[in-house]
Design an enzyme around this catalytic site. Structure first.
Site, PDB file in Angstrom:
ATOM      1  N   HIS A 148      -3.773   3.054  -1.837  1.00 15.73           N
ATOM      2  CA  HIS A 148      -4.681   2.102  -1.448  1.00 15.73           C
ATOM      3  C   HIS A 148      -5.516   1.225  -2.304  1.00 15.73           C
ATOM      4  O   HIS A 148      -5.714   0.510  -2.570  1.00 15.73           O
ATOM      5  CB  HIS A 148      -4.676   2.890  -0.494  1.00 15.73           C
ATOM      6  CG  HIS A 148      -4.633   3.040   1.080  1.00 15.73           C
ATOM      7  ND1 HIS A 148      -4.555   2.022   2.394  1.00 15.73           N
ATOM      8  CD2 HIS A 148      -3.594   3.809   1.321  1.00 15.73           C
ATOM      9  CE1 HIS A 148      -3.871   2.004   2.709  1.00 15.73           C
ATOM     10  NE2 HIS A 148      -3.519   3.911   3.102  1.00 15.73           N
TER      11      HIS A 148
ATOM     12  N   ASN B 256       1.480  -0.825   0.317  1.00 13.62           N
ATOM     13  CA  ASN B 256       0.124  -0.293   0.170  1.00 13.62           C
ATOM     14  C   ASN B 256       1.104   1.496  -0.046  1.00 13.62           C
ATOM     15  O   ASN B 256       0.948   2.579  -0.685  1.00 13.62           O
ATOM     16  CB  ASN B 256      -0.995  -0.125   1.657  1.00 13.62           C
ATOM     17  CG  ASN B 256      -1.722  -0.380   0.558  1.00 13.62           C
ATOM     18  OD1 ASN B 256      -2.868  -1.173  -0.153  1.00 13.62           O
ATOM     19  ND2 ASN B 256      -2.760  -1.515   1.456  1.00 13.62           N
TER      20      ASN B 256
ATOM     21  N   GLU C 238      -6.412  -7.919   5.728  1.00 13.04           N
ATOM     22  CA  GLU C 238      -6.247  -8.432   4.247  1.00 13.04           C
ATOM     23  C   GLU C 238      -5.810  -9.493   4.596  1.00 13.04           C
ATOM     24  O   GLU C 238      -4.992 -10.623   4.077  1.00 13.04           O
ATOM     25  CB  GLU C 238      -4.579  -7.514   3.825  1.00 13.04           C
ATOM     26  CG  GLU C 238      -3.739  -8.152   4.973  1.00 13.04           C
ATOM     27  CD  GLU C 238      -3.114  -7.538   5.965  1.00 13.04           C
ATOM     28  OE1 GLU C 238      -1.948  -7.417   6.290  1.00 13.04           O
ATOM     29  OE2 GLU C 238      -3.687  -6.500   6.065  1.00 13.04           O
TER      30      GLU C 238
END
Length: 305
Positions: free
Chosen positions: A187, A182, A218
């Protein structure tokens, strides 16, 4: 085939003429099931899970009120919509049926147009309710089952495993170095990567009872009922390979040049541990073990690797 055509209506009436008339009326638009008494109604409701039951009140072996009571008492049939069709036309008869949980009450002799309109109305309500239930159980980003749905199914499968003595396998999947991904790619790219991994996880769950869910962040969770450790581990291994084969570049990873995942899993019979949370904790411990060993790998309870 559209949604309306696939909906099922069970017609329960001891009068063959009424069954035939209602059946001929509804067959062009719905799948029609027939029952001639209360026992058949309950049996076919259990077997076929109709969307709606048109239920005669006055039947010889078991009246419609008792059939409705038994339907509502069983979790498998409690949510089926029921319309009473009866020759009893007193207001108190209608009120009694509605108080017991019927969706509607139609008095005989019925008007075919009215029957069709009310059936269509209540089946629309059924469709909308199921759509809302589905949305309530789906993670908006990954379109996998959400944490709520997983918790429900895990509890059910745990109870089933305790009854049958069959193994229950559970795996936790974590994307390696996802924070760094990220940070490096942003993102929105992270969301796309998570969705891609989620599609792989969902595709790996091929049996009806298997479930892939987003547990948080995640982290994904895989539930595989009646699956031995060897078979569950093979599913996890194939999934890990499929994620790597997506070839999603991850230059910020110290693990590999592409996006990878780590998996921790456990397979236990329900009688080998006292509480259902112990299986989850065991899989979580194995995930920690996989990460400590360098990530991009699988650790499973009982494995020597």
């Amino acid at each position: 085939m559209n949604v309306v055509e696939s909906q099922k209506v069970l017609i329960a009436d001891d009068d063959a003429v009424n069954r035939d008339v209602l059946g001929d009326l509804l067959k062009p638009e719905y799948t029609v099931l027939l029952a001639r008494n209360g026992v058949q109604t309950l049996e076919r409701a259990m077997r076929h899970a109709p969307d709606l039951i048109l239920l005669d009140v006055m039947m010889p072996d078991m009246d419609g009120y008792e059939v409705l009571r038994q339907l509502r008492a069983d979790p498998q049939t409690a949510q089926i919509a029921v319309i009473f069709i009866s020759g009893l036309d007193r207001p108190e008869d209608e009120a009694n049926g509605l108080k017991m949980g019927a969706s509607d009450y139609i008095v005989k002799p019925f008007n075919p147009t009215v029957v069709m309109a009310r059936v269509a109305l209540h089946l629309q309500v059924v469709r909308q309710r199921r759509m809302l239930e589905r949305l309530a159980n789906i993670d908006g980003l990954t379109e996998l089952a959400n944490r709520r749905r997983f918790d429900e199914m895990y509890a059910l499968e745990w109870q089933r495993a305790r009854r049958t003595g069959r193994p229950l396998s559970l795996a936790l999947l974590d994307i390696d170095a996802f924070k760094q991904y990220n940070d490096r790619y942003g993102h929105p790219a992270g969301d796309r990567a998570l969705r891609s991994v989620a599609r792989v996880a969902g595709a790996a769950m091929r049996r009806p009872a298997d479930l892939a869910a987003r547990y948080g962040g995640e982290e994904l969770v895989l539930l595989m009922p009646e699956t031995e450790a060897h078979d569950a581990r093979m599913v996890a291994a194939a999934m890990c390979e499929a994620v790597a084969q997506l070839m999603i570049a991850h230059e910020a990873s110290s693990v590999a040049p592409v996006l990878t995942v780590s998996v921790g899993g456990a397979t236990l019979t329900a009688d080998s541990i006292e509480q259902q949370y112990e299986l989850f904790e065991s899989a979580d411990a194995q995930l920690y073990r996989a990460k400590q060993a360098g990530r991009n790998r699988i650790a499973w309870r009982g494995d020597a690797s």
